[in-house]
Design an enzyme around this catalytic site. Structure first.
Site: not given
Ligand code: NAD
Ligand code: DAU
Length: 349
Positions: A126-128, A150, A154
């Site tokens: 992740t970019d985080e 988180y 990561k």
């Molecule tokens: P998600 O929460 O929707 O899915 C995570 C999945 O991982 C679930 O199916 C969960 O059951 C499984 N899981 C969790 N812990 C586990 C373990 N110990 N063993 C096996 N399975 C396990 O997540 P997502 O949003 O699809 O993100 C997927 C990946 O991409 C993550 O690694 C996240 O850090 C990364 N990522 C997400 C975003 C985003 O915006 N959602 C952006 C950049 C990177």
């Molecule tokens: O940047 C990549 C990341 O993006 C991934 O690695 C994470 O898995 C993914 O959850 C996401 O993280 P963020 O914290 O940016 O996503 P989230 O959807 O939780 O929040 C997006 C923005 O919206 C953030 O600035 C917080 C704000 N927010 C979020 C929620 C849930 C609100 O203002 N209100 C809310 O209720």
């Protein structure tokens, strides 16, 4: 590359990736390995469940024996690791599971992969990990300054990937994605949360002043970038994957309300997320040098996403029960009680 183990693919991005790979590569076998946490959902894999090249294994990446058995049983040569606890707010509430899966779990997966002699290990990151940036763009060589549990977990996982490459010569690649959106995203993340709440005319809790910036990436573009780096990325390297579409949270919220034809009076300004990152922004030149191009405009992807959630209430309504409601109460009840509406602050004008 023939037999892929895709971990965490019962979640949002992983399930989109599995559908994408099964259709694109008719000679690949894909085994999903997933713990089925609250975010894991076999409904996400329904479109491929009858495909003979798809298999599912229920397991935890942090459990050696389970990982070893899956690698052997499916003759795995490639691992793509999506498995993670992924929600920042939950990591603030209860970080244990984040360290277990995102740091320790990555180590176990690497170690078992090394012993099994796998050919390629792709870590989805992740970019985080970089932290927050006021101006400019993060490049792959920039230092890690993660700000939430988180992000720190990561970063820990990524550093272990680097160590296995350098120490053991493992063939690894890493992608660092920005905020991803699209079908099958668990409705705790801001986009599907606000979208589904607004469909029910419920208030939207915007943290702080809503002026934080995120860079929005459509899930199909994220999947094709992972595919490209998996096949073409240099061993040991990391690649930024951004959407090239920065937006303030308030503007994203307004755009959603506008598409849905709902009023801005649904917005509530609530207590901020502790340690809230102000802006994420990535320089994606390294990815472009591999030949990557985005295939979707933000506007068309947002419209498609809204349509998907409107057409698939069966999917999200069953999620928004039980544990979800408990989480909602813990995260939002007090915030909502003290909330300010967009009318009363005037800041949404
Ligand atoms: P998600 O929460 O929707 O899915 C995570 C999945 O991982 C679930 O199916 C969960 O059951 C499984 N899981 C969790 N812990 C586990 C373990 N110990 N063993 C096996 N399975 C396990 O997540 P997502 O949003 O699809 O993100 C997927 C990946 O991409 C993550 O690694 C996240 O850090 C990364 N990522 C997400 C975003 C985003 O915006 N959602 C952006 C950049 C990177
Ligand atoms: O940047 C990549 C990341 O993006 C991934 O690695 C994470 O898995 C993914 O959850 C996401 O993280 P963020 O914290 O940016 O996503 P989230 O959807 O939780 O929040 C997006 C923005 O919206 C953030 O600035 C917080 C704000 N927010 C979020 C929620 C849930 C609100 O203002 N209100 C809310 O209720």
């Amino acid at each position: 590359m023939k037999n892929l183990l895709v971990t965490g693919a019962a979640g949002f991005i992983g399930s989109n990736f599995v559908r994408y790979m099964i259709h694109k590569y008719p000679d690949y076998n894909v085994t999903v390995f997933d713990k089925l946490t609250y975010a894991g959902n076999l409904d996400n894999l329904k479109p491929v469940e009858d495909n003979p090249r798809y298999a599912f294994v229920h397991g935890d990446i942090a459990e050696r024996a389970a990982v070893r058995a899956a690698l052997a049983a499916h003759d795995i040569d490639t691992i793509v690791n999506f498995a993670a606890e992924s929600h920042v707010d939950r990591s603030i509430m209860d970080p244990d599971a984040f360290i277990h899966s995102n740091s320790f779990g990555v180590y176990v997966l690497l170690d078992e992969g090394l012993k099994a002699g796998i050919e390629r290990f792709h870590q989805v990151s992740t970019d985080e990990v970089y932290g927050s940036i006021k101006e400019g763009f993060f490049k792959e060589g920039d230092p890690f300054e993660p700000n939430s549990p988180y992000a720190a977990s990561k970063a820990g996982g990524e550093l272990m990937v680097r160590a296995y490459h350098i120490t053991h010569g493992m063939n690894t690649v890493i992608t660092r994605g920005s905020n991803t959106f699209g079908p099958y995203q668990y409705p705790e993340k801001v986009m599907p949360f606000f979208l589904t709440e607004a469909l029910d005319d419920r208030p939207l809790p915007l943290y702080g002043d809503g002026m934080q910036v995120r860079d929005w990436l459509y899930v199909d573009d994220h999947c094709s970038a992972i595919d490209l780096v998996l096949h073409e990325g240099e061993p040991g390297e990391a690649y930024n994957v951004g959407g090239e579409h920065e937006m303030h949270n308030i503007d994203l919220t307004r755009a959603l309300l506008q598409i849905l034809g709902k009023p801005e009076s649904l917005i509530r300004f609530v207590a901020d997320r502790p340690g809230h990152d102000g802006r994420y922004a990535l320089d994606c030149g390294k990815l472009y040098s591999l030949g990557f191009e985005h295939s979707f405009s933000f506007e068309s992807a947002l419209a498609a996403t809204v349509e998907w959630y409107k057409a698939n209430e069966w999917w999200w309504r069953k999620i928004k029960t039980g544990e979800y409601l408990e989480y909602y109460k813990k995260q939002y009840a007090e915030r909502m009680a003290k909330a300010q509406s967009s009318d009363s602050t005037g800041s949404a004008d």
